[in-house]
Write a protein that holds these residues in place. Structure first.
Motif, PDB file in Angstrom:
ATOM      1  N   ARG A 288       6.318   4.377 -10.666  1.00 18.01           N
ATOM      2  CA  ARG A 288       7.569   3.931 -10.444  1.00 18.01           C
ATOM      3  C   ARG A 288       8.042   4.568  -9.159  1.00 18.01           C
TER       4      ARG A 288
ATOM      5  N   VAL B 286       4.909  -0.408  -8.799  1.00 20.73           N
ATOM      6  CA  VAL B 286       4.589  -0.837 -10.239  1.00 20.73           C
ATOM      7  C   VAL B 286       3.075  -1.167 -10.092  1.00 20.73           C
TER       8      VAL B 286
ATOM      9  N   ILE C  73       9.507  -1.232  -4.725  1.00 22.12           N
ATOM     10  CA  ILE C  73       9.478  -1.237  -6.249  1.00 22.12           C
ATOM     11  C   ILE C  73       8.146  -2.110  -6.566  1.00 22.12           C
ATOM     12  N   ALA C  74       8.037  -3.147  -6.105  1.00 23.78           N
ATOM     13  CA  ALA C  74       6.721  -4.057  -6.481  1.00 23.78           C
ATOM     14  C   ALA C  74       5.320  -3.162  -6.456  1.00 23.78           C
TER      15      ALA C  74
ATOM     16  N   ARG D  13       2.653  -6.777 -16.448  1.00 25.93           N
ATOM     17  CA  ARG D  13       3.653  -6.266 -15.752  1.00 25.93           C
ATOM     18  C   ARG D  13       3.971  -7.359 -14.929  1.00 25.93           C
TER      19      ARG D  13
ATOM     20  N   ALA E 284       7.243  -9.600 -12.689  1.00 29.02           N
ATOM     21  CA  ALA E 284       8.449  -9.393 -12.070  1.00 29.02           C
ATOM     22  C   ALA E 284       8.797 -10.735 -11.336  1.00 29.02           C
TER      23      ALA E 284
ATOM     24  N   ARG F 118      10.952   0.998 -16.274  1.00 33.34           N
ATOM     25  CA  ARG F 118       9.548   1.019 -15.963  1.00 33.34           C
ATOM     26  C   ARG F 118       9.366   0.633 -14.401  1.00 33.34           C
ATOM     27  N   HIS F 119      10.356   0.701 -13.652  1.00 34.10           N
ATOM     28  CA  HIS F 119      10.119   0.618 -12.118  1.00 34.10           C
ATOM     29  C   HIS F 119      10.641   1.798 -11.293  1.00 34.10           C
TER      30      HIS F 119
ATOM     31  N   GLN G 178      13.780  -4.665 -14.516  1.00 36.42           N
ATOM     32  CA  GLN G 178      13.074  -5.427 -13.692  1.00 36.42           C
ATOM     33  C   GLN G 178      11.596  -5.978 -13.732  1.00 36.42           C
ATOM     34  N   ILE G 179      11.187  -5.301 -14.618  1.00 40.60           N
ATOM     35  CA  ILE G 179       9.735  -5.359 -15.170  1.00 40.60           C
ATOM     36  C   ILE G 179       9.489  -5.700 -16.468  1.00 40.60           C
TER      37      ILE G 179
END
Length: 290
Positions: free
Chosen positions: A69, A64, A60-61, A50, A52, A122-123, A17-18
């Motif tokens: 994470r 990050v 999640i946003a 990074r 998205a 990454r997330h 997602q990233i």
């Protein structure tokens, strides 16, 4: 929530997602196109290198953006695994991470430890690491309920849990013996532990002819069903429950239905009610005890 839904959510969550700038360029973005996509709100730049999609989950946003994470209770809650309380965002920060950004909320929990080293994505941390952190973050009963839920929904096996507990302090290891994946909800776990504390004889997920499976049968005669708004709010379901209770009564069972909010928030009172019911009616059903 169906038994398989958390697995479906996990399949969606554990996709990349990233993306980095280099990865976006590989997908055909020029530098100018990337800048325009961000400025026009078609792409999110969460932090340096990074990016998205704009529909990424806000939790999640934020994880990050901070530099970590999604982890622990926040990740499990997003998957549909039972956690008693998840009011704060839980973010794992890998050792050596620098240039962290301040969390948007002072209540955000940053996890610097309780990590297997699995980079995952990454997330989000791996489910294994989320469970490892969740045992640290919750009181024992809540932790057991989360572990029951993870097993019930098939996200980890008992062998996986044994591996998790090998990385936990020795004081946590007795919890593993209390895990029971037959529990279909957190309140069921709490009630099972309550019945154990009361010293009552009970069976879980008992099949009764004409009734179906019931959550608990105590001393062979008392059915206890854990009712929650999620599964019992609509009238057709309540009608079905009443029909089940009548069929069970015709076979000599007594059914009680403590509500989830009481089981989770007022366990002492629920325990007192059950104790009183068993003490008053138990002698009449002595012949049915297992």
């Amino acid at each position: 929530m169906t038994k398989s839904e958390p697995a479906a959510r996990a399949a969606r969550l554990y996709t990349p997602q990233i993306l980095t700038r280099a990865e976006l360029r590989q997908r055909g973005f020029t530098g100018r196109a990337l800048t325009n996509a961000v400025s026009e709100g078609r792409l999110l730049r969460l932090r340096r290198d990074r990016y998205a999609a704009v529909d990424i989950d806000p939790a999640i946003a934020e994880a990050v953006r901070i530099g970590g994470r999604l982890s622990c209770l926040s990740l499990l809650h997003l998957l549909g695994i039972f956690v008693h309380e998840c009011v704060n965002l839980h973010v794992h920060i890998a050792p050596g991470t620098t240039r962290l950004r301040a969390p948007a909320a002072d209540s955000t929990v940053l996890h610097w430890k309780a990590w297997s080293g699995d980079a995952a994505l990454r997330h989000a941390v791996s489910i294994r690491d989320a469970v490892l952190q969740a045992v640290h973050c919750q009181p024992p009963r809540a932790a057991i309920a989360t572990l029951d839920s993870v097993i019930h929904h098939g996200l980890l096996t008992m062998n996986d849990l044994r591996d998790v507990f090998a990385d936990l302090p020795r004081r946590c290891r007795p919890l593993l013996r209390l895990v029971d994946g037959s529990a279909g909800s957190g309140p069921e776990t709490y009630l099972r532990l309550l019945l154990r504390t009361l010293g009552l004889n009970y069976e879980t997920q008992v099949l009764i002819a004409g009734v179906g499976y019931v959550d608990f049968v105590v001393d062979g005669w008392l059915i206890i069903e854990c009712d929650s708004r999620e599964f019992h709010a609509d009238w057709p379901q309540q009608v079905k429950d009443r029909h089940r209770d009548i069929v069970a009564a015709a076979q000599g069972y007594v059914t009680i239905r403590p509500v989830a909010s009481d089981i989770l928030g007022n366990g002492a009172a629920v325990g007192a009610w059950i104790r009183s019911i068993v003490d008053v009616l138990g002698p009449r059903f002595a012949g049915r005890r297992a």
